[in-house]
Structure formats: C-alpha cells, structure tokens
Design an enzyme around this catalytic site. Structure first.
Site, PDB file in Angstrom:
ATOM      1  N   LYS A 284       0.841  -1.188   0.000  1.00  0.00           N
ATOM      2  CA  LYS A 284       0.000   0.000   0.000  1.00  0.00           C
ATOM      3  C   LYS A 284       0.879   1.241   0.000  1.00  0.00           C
ATOM      4  CE  LYS A 284      -4.602  -0.745   1.939  1.00  0.00           C
ATOM      5  NZ  LYS A 284      -5.489  -0.487   3.096  1.00  0.00           N
ATOM      6  N   GLU A 370     -19.374  -8.294   9.417  1.00  0.00           N
ATOM      7  CA  GLU A 370     -20.434  -7.625  10.170  1.00  0.00           C
ATOM      8  C   GLU A 370     -21.402  -8.620  10.807  1.00  0.00           C
ATOM      9  OE1 GLU A 370     -18.979  -4.880   6.918  1.00  0.00           O
ATOM     10  OE2 GLU A 370     -19.683  -6.963   6.995  1.00  0.00           O
ATOM     11  N   ARG A 398     -25.643  -5.165   6.384  1.00  0.00           N
ATOM     12  CA  ARG A 398     -25.122  -6.480   6.037  1.00  0.00           C
ATOM     13  C   ARG A 398     -25.369  -7.509   7.128  1.00  0.00           C
ATOM     14  NH1 ARG A 398     -20.723  -5.694   2.053  1.00  0.00           N
ATOM     15  NH2 ARG A 398     -19.505  -7.342   3.000  1.00  0.00           N
TER      16      ARG A 398
END
Length: 621
Positions: A284, A370, A398
């Site tokens: 990243k 979730e 979700r």
C-alpha cells in the site's frame, strides 16, 4: 484537468485500454511509473483514496494489457484500489473531480463506464459477481474471460468464502486475484515465488498435471498417491493448500510490482480451465514514501502538497461524534469491566484507537465480518457481559438477520453505536446511512435513539448501555450542535422527548442532528419545536398534548422518509384517530449521490432556508 503530455508521454497516449495493448511490453514499467505519478498528482489536488491505488498500479496495467477489457470482465472489490483503473479507462482527465459533487464516482460504477462491470463500495462482493459473469460467459460461448480482484482484508468476510466454495464446486473458468498488501516479501523470496508462479501457470506444468490425472484416472491407489505428492510439493513451495481445498488452482505469491512478471503469469493463466487463484503481494502506498510509511493515514486524504511529505494538519474543530463515542467507551470501561467492544474492521473510523490500546482484553476487531460482529455481541450478552457493537449505518445493513434473529428475538442487551448515519458525503450512494431508522423501527424489543448533539449522544450511549434489552444510538459523521459534552453520565428516561420551544399551530418534531436547522425555522414561523430523541418508543404523552393545541405537524429526520421516524408519528396519529395535517421531511426515495454533507443537505432541502421555504409553501396549501 488536461494531461501534460511532456510530463506523462506514455500515459497521454492512452484514452482506453485498447491503446494500452498496442504498447510493447518493454514500455509497461515506464507507463506504470507515469501512472503512479499521475495518481499522486491528481489525488493530491482533489482529495480521495490514495494508498490503495498506489499499490495496484502494476497490477492494473497488467490486467488491462493481457485481458481484452471490456469484453473480458474485470470486477474490483470495494474499489478503493480502482483509481488507476479509472485513469486507464477514459476518465483520466476527470480525476480531479472524483468524490466531488457531480464529479466521478468514488468507486467503480456501472453507469459511469462500460469498464466498470459491477458497481461496488462495500467489501467482498467481487467473487460472487464474477462467478455469475463466468457462468454467463460459458453460456455465451464466445471466449469471454472473467477476473475478480479482492484484497486480503476483503477476503476475511464470509461472503468471499461462500462464493469461492460455490466456484470450486461448479468449476467455472475464472480468475481470482488475491491482492495481499499486509506482509512484505524479501527480494529473494519474491524472485523465487515469481519463478514458481511462471512454472506453475505455464502450459508445461499444466499439461503434465492434467495429463497425469487422465492417465492415472483408472488406477485409484496410484492416482491418490500422485495427488498427495502434488499437494505436498506445492505445499512446500507455496502457501496454497487452503485454496486448493476450496477447488481453486493456486498460483503465487508473485511480486505485484513486477509488471513483466505479472503480464507473463496472467498470459499463462488466461486460458487455464476451472477456477484459478493468483496470489499477488503488493505494498500500500507504493512509490510514495509517506504513504508507504503510513498507509492508514494515506488511505483517504484531503488536498495536500506531495512535496511536503506529510498531510496538512487539520484546523482545530469541534469534537466529532466518533470521538465522543471513543471517549465514552473508555470512560464506561473504567466503570464496567464487563464491557466488550466490537468493531468489524473500523477501529479508526469508529473512534476506537484509544480504547483498543487502553483496554485490549475488552476490544475485538473481527475483521470485515459484520454478521459475526453482531452475533458475537449476542453471545457475549448471553454470558452476562455487556457488548457494544460499533458499526457504520451502511454496514449494519449487512447484518440485518443477525440483528433480528440473534439479538432482538432473544431480547439480549446489546448496544449498537451506529456511526455514519444519515448523509455521509463524498463516499456517495454506497455509504449514505439513509435506511437504518427504517429497517430498525419494525424490530420488536429494540430501543432507538437519535441524539441531536454531542452531549446527548454521550448520555444516550450510557442509557443504552444500562438497558436490559437491545438498544441503538445512531449519529452522523462529523459534529453537530454547540452543547458542551458533560463528563457526568446521566441515564435518560426512555421515550422522553425534549420540548425546545413553544409556538402556535405548527409543531416541528425533530429526530437527530438537524435540530439547529429546525430551530431557525421554528423561530421564523413561531412554531413549537420538539427534540424527539427517541424513535422507539415515541413520547406519545407529549404527542397527545400537542394534538390538542396544534393543527399542523412537520417531522424532520436525516433518514429515508419511507418507513422512517416520521412514519412512526403518522402511524400513531392514524391509530388514535388524530386527523392532523402532517408533512414528512427527510431523505427522498432515491439513492443519494456523492458530495459534501452541506451540499447534499442543501440540495435535498434540509438547510434552514430550504426548510423554511418548503414548510411555508406547504402551510399555504
């Protein structure tokens, strides 16, 4: 923003991937350097997601070089990393508008480009969508290929494994690229794995592998031995046994910043049969030292000067709701050792950094899961612990079944701290918290609170934590109101509203952080103003009183009008035969586009001035 061709000579040649594919492979490394520099240049001027895209430059170039997009389907997961994809697919000169009102969408969006094959914004959907496209390609029988690119973080969600389990079972031709940017690889290991990736994806190895299976198919004991030998050999070379068990042929890991190796490997894999997984190691923030050192800080950035090597310090501002929640969490944990705080991979965004350091034994980051987060909270509650689930409004969607089945049905005391409720802003349609009041209001046993300011939020969190039943406190991104946050925690009376102002005939019933706007309107129209505070249960005693003295009612909320808090008021009036004129103001029945919170509120008629105009017009009619 017109591209400077003298600064980006190769990138200037590419208005779509077909032009990219005309370049000799020897130019791809230089192109990648230009693309990375342009990404940094454009995002620093516009704001947006940066570190993820910097890490996928070479991968994006290689994919569009090898695959015949858009005929071949390329599906990105979430889409933080898709800025290079947008640049190469005809949107290069509009990048300065990304995430801004009427500008480019923050994530891949089908309505924006034919190269965006699936609209995304939430995690872990790519493999499911790509599998469907692969099945459709087989029925079409025109040689179309399908690729899904998913990050190692998104791979932690159960949905990704559900899709892989299905794909491995039905054996459709597709490629899943696991973009792994968590662990770095040393040069010698990277080179070795690049070598093995080329061998394992090449026709020689594949032909031997498939030929051996056919040859040995009639000799079960020998076939089993050969299969075990292959598994053990690959297990010594690469960590792919898990994916092999799911039915995928695993290749890698390969250096995701070696564009030549990526192109060679993807060429070899393009025509392989069955489900394939290519494990790519990336970094990243690659190519920009500050982002490499702090990929979290440079994940989403404001406008900044790349030459400064640091992001601008934000101006002092009011505390945010996320900060108030984080402080409350620490204060509450000091009093309550049974408090268990849960987040689905949103530690920074939910304001839980301090808590995670001070109370590590009571902190649980469950990754992008979730559903598990909510049921984990339910399990804690069964054992007499006091769980707090910190979750964004659009992510709670979700876990709706778990909210109903695992928490509310058992009437378990789980507190939901729902951040990013209402209009969120630049992340747009996929992240607007427009529906939580509507989808929660119908659930039995659940107490729902809507603080109008920071102090009310703290007191409501405390109130919900003490309840012996499910409770939700929903609050927006940023700040609201001028009230000072009181350190003393006071338990509020459940279902008790706050009468802010007495007026005549018109009563404005406010739910949440639009209270200041409503206050301005009430003063101009001499209206009664109520901070309702509770969506469920409503303060029906106060409503009964107001009905006797007021002829018109306006409900105000930063939530979808359909099924929201205002609907609860109308339902109560209807049930009790109160024939009153009621106007509901909130978010319309449409997906809310991206822009700043202020811009979107103004456009939707939720600013003070717009509210006054529409309420005045309604009263006249």
């Amino acid at each position: 923003m017109k591209l400077d061709s003298s600064k980006y000579p190769l990138l200037a040649l590419i208005d779509d991937p077909s032009q990219l594919r005309q370049l000799p492979q020897s130019k791809l490394s230089s192109l990648s350097n230009e693309l990375r520099a342009y990404l940094l240049d454009s995002v620093s001027q516009s704001s947006g997601h940066l570190a993820s895209g910097l890490g996928t430059v070479e991968l994006t170039v290689a994919l569009h070089y090898v695959y015949h997009t858009p005929q071949d389907r390329l599906v990105w997961d979430v889409g933080h990393q898709a800025y290079p994809h947008k640049i190469l697919t005809g949107r290069r000169d509009q990048m300065h508008t990304i995430r801004q009102k009427d500008g480019l969408h923050p994530f891949p969006y089908r309505g924006e480009s034919e190269y965006d094959t699936f609209s995304v914004g939430h995690s872990s959907t790519s493999i499911s969508a790509a599998l469907a496209m692969a099945i459709a390609a087989e029925k079409e029988a025109k040689g179309r290929k399908t690729v899904a690119v998913i990050g190692d973080g998104a791979m932690t969600a159960g949905m990704a494994f559900e899709a892989m389990n299905h794909a491995g079972d039905i054996k459709s031709d597709m490629l899943v690229i696991l973009n792994d940017n968590e662990m770095s690889i040393s040069e010698n290991v990277g080179a070795l794995n690049t070598h093995f990736a080329k061998i394992l994806s090449g026709s020689f190895y594949t032909n031997i592998r498939e030929g051996s299976k056919k040859l040995l198919s009639g000799v079960p004991p020998v076939k089993e031995l050969a299969g075990r030998m292959e598994e053990h050999l690959k297990g010594m070379i690469i960590p792919g046994t898990f994916f092999e068990e799911l039915g995928f042929n695993y290749i890698g890991p390969i250096d995701g910043h070696d564009v030549d190796a990526l192109v060679d490997t993807l060429r070899n894999m393009r025509n392989l049969k069955g489900p394939q997984l290519l494990h790519v190691k990336t970094q990243k923030g690659k190519g920009y030292k500050p982002a490499e050192a702090d990929p979290i800080g440079y994940h989403g950035v404001p406008k900044f000067d790349p030459s400064e090597n640091s992001l601008p310090k934000s101006k002092p501002s009011k505390p945010t709701f996320s900060k108030v929640f984080g402080d409350w969490l620490c204060d509450m944990a000091e009093q309550d050792p049974s408090l268990m705080a849960i987040t689905p991979a949103m530690r920074e965004g939910s304001g839980m950094v301090r808590f995670s350091k001070e109370y590590p034994e009571q902190y649980f980051d469950v990754a992008i899961a979730e559903q598990h987060a909510v049921t984990l909270g339910a399990g804690f509650a069964c054992e007499g612990l006091n769980p707090v689930v910190a979750i964004y409004s659009s992510f709670l969607q979700r876990a709706y079944d778990q909210l109903i089945h695992d928490v509310a049905l058992q009437n378990l005391p789980v507190l939901f701290a729902i951040d990013r409720a209402g209009v969120v802003g630049a992340d747009g349609e996929t992240h607007q918290g427009a529906y939580d009041l509507s989808f929660m209001r119908c659930i039995p046993n659940l107490v729902i609170m809507t603080p109008s300011d920071l102090n009310e939020c703290r007191q409501m969190l405390y109130t919900g934590h003490l309840l012996q039943q499910p409770a939700a406190v929903r609050y927006p991104r940023g700040s609201a109101g001028d009230a000072q946050v009181e350190q003393t925690m006071t338990q509020l009376e459940i279902g008790k509203a706050n009468l802010v102002r007495n007026g005549e005939q018109l009563a404005i019933l406010n739910f949440g952080t639009l209270l200041d706007n409503a206050r301005d309107v009430a003063q101009q129209l001499n209206a009664t103003l109520v901070d309702m505070r509770f969506v469920k249960p409503l303060d029906t005693k106060l409503l009964d009183q107001l009905v006797n003295t007021h002829s018109h009612f306006v409900t105000l909320e930063d939530n979808a009008i359909a099924g929201g808090a205002g609907s609860a008021v109308s339902e109560y009036f209807s049930e009790h035969g109160y024939l009153k004129a009621v106007k509901h103001i909130g978010l319309p029945d449409e997906f809310i586009k991206h822009g700043s919170q202020e811009e979107i509120h103004a456009e939707l008629g939720l600013s003070s001035e717009a509210l006054t105009q529409q309420i005045t017009a309604w009263l006249k009619h």
